[in-house]
Design an enzyme around this catalytic site. Sequence first.
Site, PDB file in Angstrom:
ATOM      1  N   ARG A   1      -3.435   0.506   9.017  1.00 51.41           N
ATOM      2  CA  ARG A   1      -2.870   0.607   7.661  1.00 51.41           C
ATOM      3  C   ARG A   1      -3.492   1.773   6.896  1.00 51.41           C
ATOM      4  NH1 ARG A   1      -3.847  -4.844   4.864  1.00 51.41           N
ATOM      5  NH2 ARG A   1      -2.360  -4.099   3.317  1.00 51.41           N
TER       6      ARG A   1
ATOM      7  N   ARG B   1     -11.090 -11.033   2.712  1.00 54.72           N
ATOM      8  CA  ARG B   1      -9.977 -11.467   1.873  1.00 54.72           C
ATOM      9  C   ARG B   1      -9.329 -12.733   2.433  1.00 54.72           C
ATOM     10  NH1 ARG B   1      -5.595  -7.296  -0.553  1.00 54.72           N
ATOM     11  NH2 ARG B   1      -4.735  -7.157   1.542  1.00 54.72           N
TER      12      ARG B   1
ATOM     13  N   ARG C   1       5.409   3.925  -1.804  1.00 51.17           N
ATOM     14  CA  ARG C   1       4.417   4.201  -0.760  1.00 51.17           C
ATOM     15  C   ARG C   1       4.592   5.589  -0.161  1.00 51.17           C
ATOM     16  NH1 ARG C   1       1.579  -0.395   1.278  1.00 51.17           N
ATOM     17  NH2 ARG C   1       2.423  -2.362   0.524  1.00 51.17           N
TER      18      ARG C   1
ATOM     19  N   ARG D   1      -4.722 -13.086   6.528  1.00 55.39           N
ATOM     20  CA  ARG D   1      -3.465 -12.493   6.972  1.00 55.39           C
ATOM     21  C   ARG D   1      -3.707 -11.568   8.152  1.00 55.39           C
ATOM     22  NH1 ARG D   1      -1.997 -10.174   1.546  1.00 55.39           N
ATOM     23  NH2 ARG D   1      -1.917  -8.290   2.801  1.00 55.39           N
TER      24      ARG D   1
ATOM     25  N   LYS E   1      -5.714  -3.128  -6.051  1.00 55.95           N
ATOM     26  CA  LYS E   1      -4.511  -2.950  -6.876  1.00 55.95           C
ATOM     27  C   LYS E   1      -3.959  -4.286  -7.363  1.00 55.95           C
ATOM     28  CE  LYS E   1      -2.143  -0.809  -3.718  1.00 55.95           C
ATOM     29  NZ  LYS E   1      -3.133  -0.912  -2.621  1.00 55.95           N
TER      30      LYS E   1
END
Length: 210
Positions: free
Chosen positions: A167, A123, A88, A156, A13
């Site tokens: 998540r 990432r 969300r 992260r 996204k």
Amino acid sequence: MRLILLGAPGAGKGTQAEIICEKLSIPAISTGNILRKAVKNGTEMGKKAKAFIDSGKLVPDEVIISIIKERLAEPDCARGFILDGVPRTVVQAEAIEKAGIEIDKVVDIEVPDDEIVKRLSGRRVCASCGASYHTVYKPSADPTKCDRCGGELIVRKDDEPSTVLERLAVYHEQTEPLKDFYAARGKLVVVEGQEQVADTTALVFKALEA
């Protein structure tokens, strides 16, 4: 063009928002980046959000909606915007409607869970400016430094495998129902996320033109 991007964490996204922003000359509003900045700066809102972000859980609705209202009131949003990472939940979507925020289209980027885990493990995020990279799909020129500002690239906590699985569980339970919410309003378009960013981008713009 007033857009919302949906999809699981790591579906792409943020990357697609950057591309759309550049091509359509509208701002991409990433709630995650705004929250992380608040956490880093130690603001009152940042302190409230930190515990939720660190555990991979959702930040409370009242914090999210207040952030969005403030941001969309700024002059650069007058011609349109992209919401990335919000709403969300259906409750948040209803709050956005009640706030009088009009949405033209909702783009849902679909990527399988096993691919999400693979993507997020690679990432890297700039500790200084928040720019996002990937060791395979979007590498920086120097694996340890940001191309934009030269800041340190880090993994992260919410990109670690155990947190990613948490998540994803939260996404399927709380966020995925938004697809039905926006489909019922005739605003949902679904895009199958591709391995190459450019291929996904082509499908996104095709969907926006439909």
